[in-house]
Design an enzyme around this catalytic site. Structure first.
Site: not given
Length: 265
Positions: A21-22, A159
């Site tokens: 993913t990504g 984050y």
């Protein structure tokens, strides 16, 4: 490198089926390229159509490129269906999709907070929930966390919190998947030279400053390469067969606060 060694490298992942993913750029793309070079069959995801098309052009028809929003539970469910249709079962899943903004805590809004956690934490959690039944017994997951987990960096509080959640998820998933022999680990990168340097929506000047900072404060005096992270990912995925629930730091010694002897460069 001998011919035998080169041949072993080009076949080391033959028969392996992998989801990243990504995977359209940066560390995800570097990992995809290493897997493909080693003979693996790979399905990668991304959200941005421009990046997806660039990945299709660069990688060719041998890689399955799928548009999927990791923050959208419907997309995650659909991804599972696609993986099942194309692969049946997989050997390894790299949970790499992520998002970050440089925002001081007083500028953070509910929208940016929710987006950061939706992509980095919620999306990762439910992707594992959906794909775990498709991972072969004795397969593996690897997550991308961050050295921000354990360090205080101004502008990265949200984050850091979202990525720290992943560190806890790794340990929880590792425990829950023990009966199937599925290993769950993470890599924690520091300053890595990628197109975005891991930060969204910043100017070229800010990216250059970010890279310069990494060169200055990293004990090895440079930013890491995406390929160096990919090597750590694949070590955990296939070679570290007695390692689970672990987080490996790939940051040039930054989180260890290493200092050279006086006069050394």
């Amino acid at each position: 490198m001998t011919a035998a060694t080169a041949n072993n490298y080009t076949t080391r992942y033959t028969g392996k089926k992998v989801v990243v993913t990504g995977g359209t750029h940066g560390m995800g793309m570097a990992t995809v390229k290493m897997l493909v070079a080693g003979g693996a069959e790979v399905l990668l995801t991304g959200k941005n159509e421009q990046n997806l098309e660039a990945a299709r052009q660069e990688l060719g028809s041998g890689v399955h490129v799928v548009q999927s929003d990791t923050a959208n539970l419907n997309d995650i469910h659909a991804l599972g269906t696609i993986v099942e249709e194309k692969f049946g079962q997989v050997d390894f899943v790299f949970i790499n999709a992520g998002f970050s903004l440089l925002e001081s805590f007083d500028k953070v809004t509910e929208a940016t907070y929710d987006k950061t956690f939706a992509i980095n934490a919620k999306g990762a959690y439910f992707t594992v929930q959906r794909l775990a039944p498709l991972v072969k017994d004795h397969g593996s997951f690897v997550f991308t966390t961050s050295i921000a987990n354990n360090s205080g960096y101004a502008g990265m509080s949200v984050y850091a919190g979202a990525k720290a959640a992943l560190t806890s998820f790794v340990k929880g998933f590792a425990a829950e998947l023990l009966p199937r022999g599925i290993r769950v680990n993470a890599i924690s990168p520091g300053f890595i030279h990628t197109p975005t340097m891991g930060v969204s929506g910043v100017s070229k000047e800010d990216l250059a400053a970010f890279e310069k900072l990494g060169n200055t404060i990293t004990p090895l005096k440079r930013n890491g390469r995406a390929e160096e992270v990919a090597q750590a990912v694949l070590f955990l995925a296939f070679d570290a067969t007695f390692t689970t629930g672990e987080e490996i730091t790939v940051d040039g010694g930054l989180s260890q606060r290493l200092t050279p002897p006086d006069g050394a460069h």
